[in-house]
Design an enzyme around this catalytic site. Sequence first.
Site: not given
Length: 240
Positions: A169-172
Amino acid sequence: QSERLDTHKEWLEKLTAMGHTYCCFCTREDLAQERKLAQKTGKAPKYSGKCRELTEREVANRLQAGETAAVRFRVAPENISFDDMILGHLEEDAGLWGDFIIGRSDGTPVYNFAVVIDDHLMQISDVVRGADHISNTFKQLVIYKALQLEPPRFGHMPLTLNAKRQKLSKRDGSVAVAEYREHGYLPEAVVNFIALLGWNPGDEREHFTMEELTDAFSIERITKANAIFDFERLDWFNGI
């Protein structure tokens, strides 16, 4: 897809004329109730086929009365199989699906129908995509069969997961190539790191030029297991 609505409508009408579809007047509330009942009884949620046997007169009267209807594909209870270019032989029991929607009540096509028509008309020979599309491929195959069209070859690549083995995800981390450049990663490091996610050359090499990668690549050497996006390994490539 939105620019080809007239084309999709023509093919949907063709599929309907062949007897492979029907109008479904079930509301979201109706479908939610069906899913809830299936969960209570421990069954896999699938459409009951409530509108499957409506007569032409019943359908016409309900449409004339102002009701809206989605278009469902009549699924035959049969085994569907294909030879995946990466994963090998895959098969599934279509009888477990229930009749699925291929046209929304507003007249727009669902992805699984539109992509069959577009790929056929564009003469697509090979479709290579993520393994999370396998369920879509089975549904597309029954549409190809109903329309008497030759399907393309399909290959499903393993997914790339984060360190916790969850979908990225973008959080990664960075989501654009430019961000890696801004963080000091060399182009060669990023290219080699990404190339070896879910693919191996069949030998011990871990560093390639772009030309060497082009020569070495073959779809047969894409791995069947999911890949892990490991930043420590990216840092290692960057330090070579």
